[in-house]
Motif scaffolding. Structure first.
Motif, PDB file in Angstrom:
ATOM      1  N   GLU A   1       7.224   3.482  14.289  1.00 40.84           N
ATOM      2  CA  GLU A   1       7.921   3.591  15.571  1.00 40.84           C
ATOM      3  C   GLU A   1       8.980   2.509  15.665  1.00 40.84           C
ATOM      4  O   GLU A   1       8.793   1.393  15.170  1.00 40.84           O
ATOM      5  CB  GLU A   1       6.948   3.447  16.743  1.00 40.84           C
TER       6      GLU A   1
ATOM      7  N   PRO B   1      11.169  17.626   6.147  1.00 41.92           N
ATOM      8  CA  PRO B   1       9.870  17.090   5.726  1.00 41.92           C
ATOM      9  C   PRO B   1       8.898  18.202   5.345  1.00 41.92           C
ATOM     10  O   PRO B   1       8.881  19.265   5.962  1.00 41.92           O
ATOM     11  CB  PRO B   1       9.377  16.342   6.974  1.00 41.92           C
TER      12      PRO B   1
ATOM     13  N   VAL C   1       4.601  11.795   8.286  1.00 40.08           N
ATOM     14  CA  VAL C   1       5.624  12.529   7.529  1.00 40.08           C
ATOM     15  C   VAL C   1       5.363  12.413   6.032  1.00 40.08           C
ATOM     16  O   VAL C   1       5.156  11.312   5.497  1.00 40.08           O
ATOM     17  CB  VAL C   1       7.036  12.027   7.870  1.00 40.08           C
TER      18      VAL C   1
ATOM     19  N   ILE D   1       9.118  14.138  13.386  1.00 37.66           N
ATOM     20  CA  ILE D   1      10.014  13.029  13.714  1.00 37.66           C
ATOM     21  C   ILE D   1      10.604  13.300  15.085  1.00 37.66           C
ATOM     22  O   ILE D   1      11.104  14.398  15.351  1.00 37.66           O
ATOM     23  CB  ILE D   1      11.143  12.890  12.675  1.00 37.66           C
TER      24      ILE D   1
ATOM     25  N   LYS E   1      10.310   7.926  16.451  1.00 37.48           N
ATOM     26  CA  LYS E   1       8.891   7.981  16.114  1.00 37.48           C
ATOM     27  C   LYS E   1       8.707   8.908  14.923  1.00 37.48           C
ATOM     28  O   LYS E   1       9.087  10.079  14.966  1.00 37.48           O
ATOM     29  CB  LYS E   1       8.066   8.466  17.311  1.00 37.48           C
ATOM     30  N   ILE E   2       8.125   8.381  13.875  1.00 40.34           N
ATOM     31  CA  ILE E   2       7.830   9.139  12.666  1.00 40.34           C
ATOM     32  C   ILE E   2       6.318   9.279  12.583  1.00 40.34           C
ATOM     33  O   ILE E   2       5.592   8.276  12.568  1.00 40.34           O
ATOM     34  CB  ILE E   2       8.379   8.423  11.418  1.00 40.34           C
ATOM     35  N   GLU E   3       5.834  10.519  12.563  1.00 37.79           N
ATOM     36  CA  GLU E   3       4.396  10.756  12.621  1.00 37.79           C
ATOM     37  C   GLU E   3       3.914  11.546  11.408  1.00 37.79           C
ATOM     38  O   GLU E   3       4.254  12.710  11.239  1.00 37.79           O
ATOM     39  CB  GLU E   3       4.036  11.523  13.899  1.00 37.79           C
TER      40      GLU E   3
ATOM     41  N   SER F   1       3.950   6.933   9.001  1.00 40.04           N
ATOM     42  CA  SER F   1       4.057   6.859  10.460  1.00 40.04           C
ATOM     43  C   SER F   1       4.651   5.507  10.839  1.00 40.04           C
ATOM     44  O   SER F   1       4.235   4.467  10.319  1.00 40.04           O
ATOM     45  CB  SER F   1       2.687   7.010  11.126  1.00 40.04           C
TER      46      SER F   1
ATOM     47  N   ALA G   1      12.933   8.537   3.295  1.00 40.65           N
ATOM     48  CA  ALA G   1      12.554   8.496   4.709  1.00 40.65           C
ATOM     49  C   ALA G   1      13.786   8.592   5.597  1.00 40.65           C
ATOM     50  O   ALA G   1      13.796   9.324   6.597  1.00 40.65           O
ATOM     51  CB  ALA G   1      11.780   7.208   5.008  1.00 40.65           C
TER      52      ALA G   1
ATOM     53  N   CYS H   1      15.015  12.111   5.713  1.00 37.16           N
ATOM     54  CA  CYS H   1      14.227  12.966   6.600  1.00 37.16           C
ATOM     55  C   CYS H   1      14.645  12.771   8.056  1.00 37.16           C
ATOM     56  O   CYS H   1      14.773  13.737   8.813  1.00 37.16           O
ATOM     57  CB  CYS H   1      12.734  12.661   6.444  1.00 37.16           C
ATOM     58  N   VAL H   2      14.884  11.519   8.450  1.00 37.67           N
ATOM     59  CA  VAL H   2      15.313  11.231   9.827  1.00 37.67           C
ATOM     60  C   VAL H   2      16.648  11.883  10.126  1.00 37.67           C
ATOM     61  O   VAL H   2      16.857  12.422  11.219  1.00 37.67           O
ATOM     62  CB  VAL H   2      15.392   9.702  10.062  1.00 37.67           C
TER      63      VAL H   2
END
Length: 280
Positions: free
Chosen positions: A27, A57, A11, A62, A7-9, A25, A47, A50-51
């Motif tokens: 999922e 970030p 970012v 994340i 889940k990326i919120e 954002s 992206a 970042c994960v």
């Protein structure tokens, strides 16, 4: 209900005055193949970075399997709230794992530009990745008590090479392989870390149409064989439409569309981003 894997919120990733990822954002659920597409320079690899904690970030959170792996907020007061709420002590501003910790958690990746271990054979590249999960230590190694584990690792590595069709090339130097086979080796090395989530950064880059078709079948096969969730960046739209359950589209770091392959193909914002036209 599907189990949420990633889940990326909200970012954001900013480099000075350049915003590479802008309030992103998204999922990904267990067992999905999800694609992230967009024009060159849209922020896709940023992206991924970042994960996998290559970058911290600038803002956002994340989570992997329901637990934060990166969190930041530009407001100092909010940073303290984050720290106090979750009991973390990172000077009250960020949770961030190192890239090797991310891999141990179960996230593996390949790279847009192939990064094999130079000076190592095909087999050695895969076995080196397996050391992440080894149980032996310096003491057992000195006493040669780790021989059984080394043998087990070798057997697993050989099986992985057989899976990707590189078994007969196990003793070749990794960087001497044709480009397409180097891509397969990089995927085999990622699989050697026993991931739950596999990130593929432009796996079809440099491949001809036949190799790309074979890669599509290969990705779907390893997803089932290894019970994987796959997150892929790719410019080859035939591959994306063939393998993806859902697609996210970014442009200038900003999410502009999401949906099934059929929905994305008909989306005016996506057509405008790729063809350079105006949205109607």
């Amino acid at each position: 209900m599907s189990e949420n894997i990633l889940k990326i919120e909200h970012v954001t990733m900013q480099f000075g005055g350049v915003v590479a990822v802008n309030n992103l954002s998204m999922e990904i659920n267990k067992g999905e193949i999800v694609a992230l597409i967009g024009p060159n320079g849209a922020g896709k690899t940023t992206a991924f970075n970042c994960v996998t904690s290559v970058y911290e970030p600038t803002n956002g959170q994340i989570s992997f399997l329901g637990k934060p792996i990166a969190r930041n907020h530009p407001n100092k007061k909010m940073k303290k709230i984050y720290a106090g709420t979750h009991g973390e002590d990172f000077l009250g501003h960020v949770i961030r794992h190192t890239p090797d910790q991310i891999t141990k958690l179960g996230i593996a990746r390949t790279f847009q530009n192939i990064r094999l271990f130079a000076g190592m054979t095909v087999l050695e590249n895969v076995m080196t990745a397996m050391h992440l999960r080894r149980k032996s230590n310096l003491f057992t190694a000195v006493l040669h008590l780790n021989l059984a584990e080394e043998k087990e690792m070798r057997n697993k590595a050989l099986k992985l090479l057989e899976t990707v069709g590189l078994l007969e090339l196990q003793d070749e130097m990794a960087t001497s392989l044709p480009y397409g086979k180097q891509r397969l080796l990089e995927i085999a090395r990622a699989l050697a870390t026993e991931p739950k989530l596999l990130l593929l950064d432009e796996p079809a880059a440099g491949m001809n149409p036949q190799e790309t078709d074979e890669l599509s079948a290969f990705i779907k096969r390893i997803k089932e064989q290894f019970d994987l969730t796959i997150f892929v960046i790719e410019h080859h739209m035939n591959l994306v439409m063939e393998i993806s359950d859902r697609i996210y589209v970014v442009d200038f770091g900003r999410l502009i569309a999401e949906g099934t392959p059929a929905e994305i193909q008909e989306n005016p914002a996506v057509i405008a981003a790729y063809l350079g036209g105006e949205e109607e």
